[in-house]
Structure formats: structure tokens, C-alpha cells
Design an enzyme around this catalytic site. Structure first.
Site, short mmCIF file in Angstrom:
data_model
loop_
_atom_site.label_atom_id
_atom_site.label_comp_id
_atom_site.label_asym_id
_atom_site.label_seq_id
_atom_site.Cartn_x
_atom_site.Cartn_y
_atom_site.Cartn_z
N HIS A 67 2.34 -0.44 3.45
CA HIS A 67 2.00 0.92 3.02
C HIS A 67 1.30 1.70 4.12
O HIS A 67 0.64 1.13 5.00
CB HIS A 67 1.21 0.93 1.70
CG HIS A 67 -0.21 0.52 1.75
ND1 HIS A 67 -0.73 -0.47 0.95
CD2 HIS A 67 -1.26 0.96 2.48
CE1 HIS A 67 -2.01 -0.60 1.17
NE2 HIS A 67 -2.37 0.27 2.12
N ASN A 101 1.44 -4.78 2.78
CA ASN A 101 2.80 -4.65 2.23
C ASN A 101 3.56 -3.50 2.90
O ASN A 101 4.57 -3.03 2.39
CB ASN A 101 2.75 -4.46 0.72
CG ASN A 101 1.99 -3.19 0.32
OD1 ASN A 101 1.57 -2.42 1.18
ND2 ASN A 101 1.82 -2.98 -0.97
N ASP A 139 -6.03 9.92 2.06
CA ASP A 139 -6.00 9.50 0.66
C ASP A 139 -7.40 9.40 0.06
O ASP A 139 -8.41 9.48 0.77
CB ASP A 139 -5.26 8.16 0.51
CG ASP A 139 -5.66 7.13 1.58
OD1 ASP A 139 -6.73 7.29 2.19
OD2 ASP A 139 -4.90 6.18 1.80
N GLU A 184 2.94 3.27 -1.43
CA GLU A 184 3.34 1.90 -1.68
C GLU A 184 4.85 1.72 -1.50
O GLU A 184 5.59 2.71 -1.49
CB GLU A 184 2.93 1.52 -3.11
CG GLU A 184 1.43 1.58 -3.37
CD GLU A 184 0.66 0.38 -2.79
OE1 GLU A 184 1.13 -0.21 -1.80
OE2 GLU A 184 -0.40 0.05 -3.33
C1 GLP Z 1 -5.86 1.07 2.54
C2 GLP Z 1 -5.84 2.57 2.86
C3 GLP Z 1 -4.94 2.85 4.02
C4 GLP Z 1 -5.30 1.84 5.08
C5 GLP Z 1 -4.75 0.51 4.68
C6 GLP Z 1 -5.18 -0.65 5.56
O1 GLP Z 1 -5.44 0.77 1.28
N1 GLP Z 1 -5.47 3.41 1.79
O2 GLP Z 1 -5.09 4.18 4.43
O3 GLP Z 1 -4.71 2.20 6.29
O4 GLP Z 1 -5.04 0.23 3.32
O5 GLP Z 1 -6.52 -0.93 5.37
P1 GLP Z 1 -7.37 -1.86 6.31
O6 GLP Z 1 -7.49 -1.15 7.61
O7 GLP Z 1 -8.68 -2.03 5.62
O8 GLP Z 1 -6.62 -3.14 6.44
#
Ligand code: GLP
Length: 245
Positions: A138, A136, A67, A143
Site C-alpha cells: 500500500h 502489502n 492520510d 490498500e
Molecule cells: C502506514 C501509512 C503509510 C506508510 C506505511 C508504512 O500505514 N499509512 O503512509 O507509508 O503504512 O509505514 P511504516 O513506515 O511505519 O512501515
């Protein structure tokens, strides 16, 4: 889903990096699906160490990132392009042409989504997709409510995700409102998926993943339908220190 329960974040990072480096060495032209966020940074650190010590080569490796924020320039430290450069790409011998990240500055975003899917088709399938888990549920930036048959698309980020990611920005208001993300079906097209789950703030989502139903309201639940998923979790997520493997 196989669950590997590690004793610490450090152990999780080492476990993930050791596995990936081994796969890269056995398949030098492997296609890797990569994730950003706090969770995989330790894994990238260990991959760099491995690159130096074991000389694992990325000369023929192709990578696809999940992403990218819309509206951030590549040079913006909060862009996922900059994140990947900082944590991995600038330190390894990967070829620039083999790196794919959605372009969050594309003028025609729908065309960018289509073209990203075409690139996935041409260079894929992804051999190993690394994923983090959103609070959440995702995955990527898919989402809750995202269709399981979705492909790369534009998404409006939820308040929960923007708040969770605000720690990287000066102010929550600076977190972009939209992003480009590989869809659920694009992710599920990978031959193997490695989900990294670390930190107390993920405990609830992790429990829901393990014990909840498969539903588009909890995107990560789709992983239960994939034939080859490895979850690497740290002790804060389950509150134990044994290895389930
Ligand atoms: C972000 C990214 C995801 C990531 C997730 C968890 O928003 N877009 O690809 O896996 O949220 O992030 P983190 O590892 O910082 O908790």
C-alpha cells in the site's frame, strides 16, 4: 525509477533529508507531500537538524499529508496530525495555514475528501511527494485493489495494515478500522515521488515492486508509470551494501 541504495537506515534518512532540504532552499514556496509511519521519522530528524544548522526556511512551504485515521482526535498521539506536529511541524517555521492533513473527525467524510482534492487543486500540484511502502504494497492507505484512478477517499484498513500499525497502539483492537487517504491518482499527480523503503519486513514488498507486474492488487506498482520516481532503500531491503544510484 531511480534506485538509491544506502548502507543503513541512518544513511537513507540523511539522503532523503539532504535532497528535500536542497529542493526547499531552491524553491522556497515548494509544495511537499508528506508521509507518516516509522520510515520517514529519520528523515524528519535530519530535516530538523538542517533547519537549525543551515537555516532552511519553511515560511512559504505548503504541505499535504497523505492520510489520516478516522475517529482519532488531533490530540491523540496516534493521529497523523499529532505525529506530524511531533516530528516536524512544531520544530520548523511553517505557517499553520499552509499545512493540510485530511480531517479524520469530519462529520461528512465524503465532503472532506472532496474538499481535500479541491485544496490539492488550488495549492498543488505537489512538487515532491514522500511515500513509505506498506508490507502489502500500500501507498498512503491505498490498500490492494484500490483503483489507479482513485482520488482522496475513505478506506477500510486491511487486517495486515492494522496489524502492522498495531505497534503504535496499546492493542490491535485500538487501531482505527477506517482512514482517509489521498487516492492513487492524487499521489500520481505529484511532479516527483520519493519512495523510502527500509527494514527486512519490507523486503518482500520491495522485490514485488521491482520485479512484479503493474497491478491494482499491488498499489505501489503504479509508481512504475510515473516519469520521476526516486526510491531510497536501505541495506536490509536488498541485503547488499553497495550504492546503485
Ligand atoms: C502506514 C501509512 C503509510 C506508510 C506505511 C508504512 O500505514 N499509512 O503512509 O507509508 O503504512 O509505514 P511504516 O513506515 O511505519 O512501515
Amino acid at each position: 525509477m531511480d534506485i538509491i541504495h544506502t548502507t543503513s537506515y541512518e544513511a537513507l534518512s540523511q539522503e532523503a533529508a539532504t535532497y528535500i532540504a536542497k529542493q526547499v532552499r531552491s524553491n522556497p514556496s515548494i509544495v511537499l507531500g508528506l508521509a507518516t509511519g516509522s520510515t520517514p521519522t529519520g528523515m524528519y530528524k535530519h530535516l530538523l537538524k538542517d533547519h537549525i544548522i543551515n537555516k532552511t526556511s519553511y515560511g512559504s512551504v505548503t504541505t499535504f499529508n497523505l492520510d489520516e485515521y478516522i475517529g482519532l482526535h488531533k490530540t491523540d498521539p496516534n493521529s497523523y496530525y499529532a505525529f506530524m506536529e511531533k516530528h516536524l511541524f512544531q520544530h520548523i517555521n511553517i505557517q499553520k495555514d499552509n499545512i493540510f492533513i485530511p480531517d479524520g473527525l469530519a462529520v461528512q467524510l465524503d465532503n472532506e475528501c472532496k474538499s481535500y482534492e479541491e485544496k490539492l487543486n488550488t495549492h498543488g500540484p505537489i512538487d515532491i511527494q514522500v511515500l513509505g511502502l506498506g508490507e502489502n504494497g500500500h501507498i498512503g492507505f491505498n490498500e490492494p485493489g484500490t483503483a489507479f484512478n482513485s482520488r482522496t477517499h475513505v478506506v477500510e484498513l486491511t487486517a495486515s495494515t492494522r496489524n502492522a500499525n498495531a505497534r503504535f497502539f496499546k492493542d490491535t483492537a485500538d487501531v482505527p478500522s477506517h482512514a482517509l487517504t489521498m487516492g492513487i491518482a492524487s499521489i500520481m499527480g505529484a511532479k516527483e515521488i520519493i519512495l523510502l523503503v527500509a527494514g527486512k519486513n519490507k523486503a518482500k514488498a520491495f522485490e514485488q515492486l521491482l520485479y512484479g507486474e503493474i497491478s491494482e492488487n499491488f498499489p505501489a506498482s503504479v509508481l512504475k508509470k510515473h516519469p520521476c520516481v526516486k526510491i531510497i532503500a536501505d541495506s536490509t531491503v536488498l541485503g547488499k551494501s553497495s550504492i546503485i544510484a
